[in-house]
Structure formats: C-alpha cells, structure tokens
Motif scaffolding. Structure first.
Motif, PDB file in Angstrom:
ATOM      1  N   ALA A 150     -12.008 -50.517  21.886  1.00 47.31           N
ATOM      2  CA  ALA A 150     -12.429 -51.202  20.662  1.00 47.31           C
ATOM      3  C   ALA A 150     -13.082 -52.541  20.972  1.00 47.31           C
ATOM      4  CB  ALA A 150     -11.222 -51.410  19.746  1.00 47.31           C
ATOM      5  N   ASP A 151     -12.532 -53.277  21.932  1.00 47.22           N
ATOM      6  CA  ASP A 151     -13.133 -54.562  22.327  1.00 47.22           C
ATOM      7  C   ASP A 151     -14.554 -54.354  22.840  1.00 47.22           C
ATOM      8  OD1 ASP A 151     -10.906 -56.444  21.946  1.00 47.22           O
ATOM      9  OD2 ASP A 151      -9.925 -55.261  23.499  1.00 47.22           O
ATOM     10  N   GLU A 154     -16.921 -53.618  19.917  1.00 49.60           N
ATOM     11  CA  GLU A 154     -17.178 -54.840  19.156  1.00 49.60           C
ATOM     12  C   GLU A 154     -18.156 -55.751  19.903  1.00 49.60           C
ATOM     13  OE1 GLU A 154     -12.633 -54.798  17.363  1.00 49.60           O
ATOM     14  OE2 GLU A 154     -13.265 -56.394  18.730  1.00 49.60           O
ATOM     15  N   ARG A 222     -16.124 -62.388  15.767  1.00 43.35           N
ATOM     16  CA  ARG A 222     -15.571 -61.113  16.227  1.00 43.35           C
ATOM     17  C   ARG A 222     -14.636 -60.507  15.180  1.00 43.35           C
ATOM     18  NH1 ARG A 222     -14.976 -58.175  20.886  1.00 43.35           N
ATOM     19  NH2 ARG A 222     -16.027 -59.771  22.112  1.00 43.35           N
ATOM     20  N   ASN A 223     -13.838 -61.330  14.535  1.00 43.15           N
ATOM     21  CA  ASN A 223     -12.938 -60.804  13.509  1.00 43.15           C
ATOM     22  C   ASN A 223     -13.713 -60.230  12.330  1.00 43.15           C
ATOM     23  OD1 ASN A 223     -10.817 -61.617  15.080  1.00 43.15           O
ATOM     24  ND2 ASN A 223     -10.315 -63.422  13.877  1.00 43.15           N
ATOM     25  N   ARG A 226     -14.921 -56.911  13.373  1.00 44.03           N
ATOM     26  CA  ARG A 226     -13.801 -55.966  13.447  1.00 44.03           C
ATOM     27  C   ARG A 226     -13.334 -55.516  12.069  1.00 44.03           C
ATOM     28  NH1 ARG A 226      -8.994 -58.233  16.879  1.00 44.03           N
ATOM     29  NH2 ARG A 226     -10.644 -57.998  18.430  1.00 44.03           N
ATOM     30  N   GLU A 241     -17.418 -46.395  17.019  1.00 42.65           N
ATOM     31  CA  GLU A 241     -16.970 -47.056  18.247  1.00 42.65           C
ATOM     32  C   GLU A 241     -17.381 -46.252  19.478  1.00 42.65           C
ATOM     33  OE1 GLU A 241     -15.058 -46.712  15.603  1.00 42.65           O
ATOM     34  OE2 GLU A 241     -13.984 -48.580  15.162  1.00 42.65           O
TER      35      GLU A 241
END
Length: 350
Positions: A150-151, A154, A222-223, A226, A241
């Motif tokens: 996921a990181d 993103e 980033r949030n 997300r 993703e």
C-alpha cells in the motif's frame, strides 16, 4: 489517556505467522532485499507495519545469520505521553527479542519553521539523519523499513501528482540507495504484504502495536491520498493499488536498463575535478536525451546537489544551441560553453 505499555512481550507463532515468515523470506531471496550475514538497523515506529517487520526479521535472522539493531525515532509531533509509550513499546519488544535498541528524538515543528519544509519532508530528513548516523556507528550496510504494498502504491500516485518522471514512478524498489548522497542502502522486506496482513500478523503474534491517530488526519498529503483519492480511484478500478505497483515495477525495470547504459557513458565522458564535472558538449548532444539527462543528474548529485528533473530538462533544451549558466538545486551551477558543459559545486568554495 495513554494505555500503559507492557514491559515484557511474548510473541506467539501460529500457522499464519509461519506462512508469512516464509513469504517474506522468499521475497527477500528473490529480490536480494537483505543479504546473508548482513548487519541491519531495523526502523520501528511501533505501528503494525514496522512491528510486523521486526517480528518477521527476528524470526528469519537465524536463517540468514543477520545482526539486527532496533531503532526508534520520536518526531515530537504528538502528545508527550504518546511519544513515551511508543518508545517504551518498541524497547520492550526489542528486549523480548534479545535485540539491541537505540532511540532519538527531534523537534520536527522547529525544523519546519526554520527551513520552510513540509512536515512530511522535515520528519523524513530528521529520521533518516538518525538512522544513517546509527548505521555508520555500527557499520551496518542496510536499514530495514516497514513499507508495504500500500505504501508503494501511494508513493507512485504521489509522484504522479507531482509530475515525476520515469525514475519517480519506479517508487520504492525492494532495495534502494541511500536517498541523501552516500550511506547505507534501504531494504523493504514487506513490499509483498498488505496492511491487512501486517495487522493480522501482529494480532496472531499476540502483540498489540501502537496506533498513530495522526495517520487518519487529512492534513498530510499522503493521508489525503490514502483516505480520499485512492477510495475514489477504486470506483474505476477496484484493484488500483495492484495497478500502481505494476506501473512501478515496469518503470523500475526500464530505469534499470537506462541506468546501465548511463553508467557506461558516464565513465566514458565525465571528467572530474575537485568541485567540477565536465562533459564534451558535442558528445553530450549526440546522446539520446534520456541518457544525457541521467549523466547530468548524476554529476549534480555527485557534487552534492539535487537531481530535480525540471532544471535538468531546462538544461537539455538549451544544450544544442545556447550558451548560458543555470543554477541547479543544492548549490550546483551548470555552465554551457562553446565546447564543454561544466557542473560546478559552490558548496566547496564557500
């Protein structure tokens, strides 16, 4: 009120944790993420991802003969009691696993005010300063971080939003060079796992990781990606993703080939002095722009500057016909003369 941290933690192994350990080990070997007999600094915030990484590496360590040191950094961005509880949790887990522990703290808000950086950039630089110093002190060759699939997705999206080139889209490779010049390499052993898997891994190990509630706030870019942008994109592609990761892997493959080609040309064309790198202008113009850009970026970074693509692209545009000097980020000046292109560091002259 901050929940007290248990001073002794006892991780449990289950069929699920053993299965994920095998997956992580297979991924490490397949992509050369961590080398046998390596000394590593393991960066642990106390959240589910980094906690799962620490548990998995501790269980895998005997197989690869790894030497691990647990490192925790306090960014001073939350309540003091939260900071202390995070540190106590990570130290307690390191003690249970019979691993060395080190920690530090830094005033990120103060750096933001002084350097006019974003909170995310300031926190990252201060954290990496600490991790790099610890790696050098212990002669560690790698720093393990708990980035998941996921990181990576993103990060690809963040780079796309910011107009990154091919190198930016090849985000978060399994093992990458130190991001600030010379230093230990960054290892990402959990890129094959999802956040749901790291959370379950901690749960089945009977370890309750710390939860940073600022991760749910919309202030950080980033949030917002997300919690706002990715959910919208799932309406168009429920597996967005996976699609972004596939883009990163394809870009990484192609940049790898370009880097190899650029290596050969750099050795052939770059002439080095104490604070300069010089190229023959005609030779540089004759190269494909993708390779020429890499040579210029590499020279800038070698001189302590930045590889920021916008300025390099501007330099490439002028290269065939113009004569000028362009200031590049990081106190590097590129001068286009009749026969040569010279990059000069102004840091050394100060």
């Amino acid at each position: 009120m901050v929940a007290p941290v248990r001073t002794h933690l006892t991780p449990v192994e289950t069929r699920y944790t053993r299965t994920l350990d095998k997956r992580v080990l297979k991924n490490i070997r397949a992509h050369y993420i961590i080398r046998p007999n390596e000394r590593l600094i393991v960066a642990v915030s106390g959240g589910p991802d980094s906690t799962a990484m620490l548990l998995a590496l501790a269980r895998i360590a005997p197989t690869l003969n790894l030497t691990l040191t647990v490192a925790h950094y306090d960014h001073m961005l939350r309540d003091t009691a939260d900071h202390a509880a995070d540190r106590d949790f990570v130290e307690a887990l390191a003690t249970t696993l019979s691993l060395d522990f080190t920690s530090a703290r830094g005033d990120v808000p103060a750096r933001v005010c002084k350097h006019k950086e974003s909170t995310e950039d300031a926190a990252r630089k201060m954290r990496y300063d600490f991790l790099g110093a610890e790696a050098r002190r212990q002669n560690a060759t790698g720093i393990a971080v708990g980035h998941t699939a996921a990181d990576r997705a993103e990060t690809v999206l963040l780079h796309l939003i910011r107009g990154a080139g091919l190198d930016g889209l090849a985000a978060m490779p399994a093992r990458s060079p130190w991001p600030f010049g010379t230093g230990p390499e960054i290892a990402r052993p959990l890129l094959g796992l999802t956040r749901a898997e790291t959370e379950r891994y901690c749960h089945e190990s009977t370890i309750d990781p710390r939860i940073d509630h600022t991760n749910a706030l919309p202030a950080a870019t980033r949030n917002r990606v997300r919690h706002q942008l990715l959910p919208l994109m799932r309406d168009f592609n429920p597996r967005i993703e996976r699609a972004l990761i596939r883009l990163a892997e394809t870009a990484a493959r192609d940049t790898g080939y370009l880097d190899l080609a650029a290596d050969a040309e750099y050795r052939r064309l770059a002439r080095h002095d104490a604070d300069t790198v010089t190229f023959d202008r005609a030779e540089l113009v004759a190269l494909h722009p993708a390779i020429a850009a890499r040579l210029l970026r590499r020279a800038a970074v070698q001189l302590g500057g930045s590889s920021e693509s916008d300025r390099i692209d501007e330099l490439l545009t002028i290269l065939p016909t113009g004569r000028t000097a362009i200031d590049l980020p990081g106190n590097v000046t590129a001068t286009i003369a009749r026969n040569n292109v010279t990059l000069t560091s102004t840091n050394i002259r100060k």
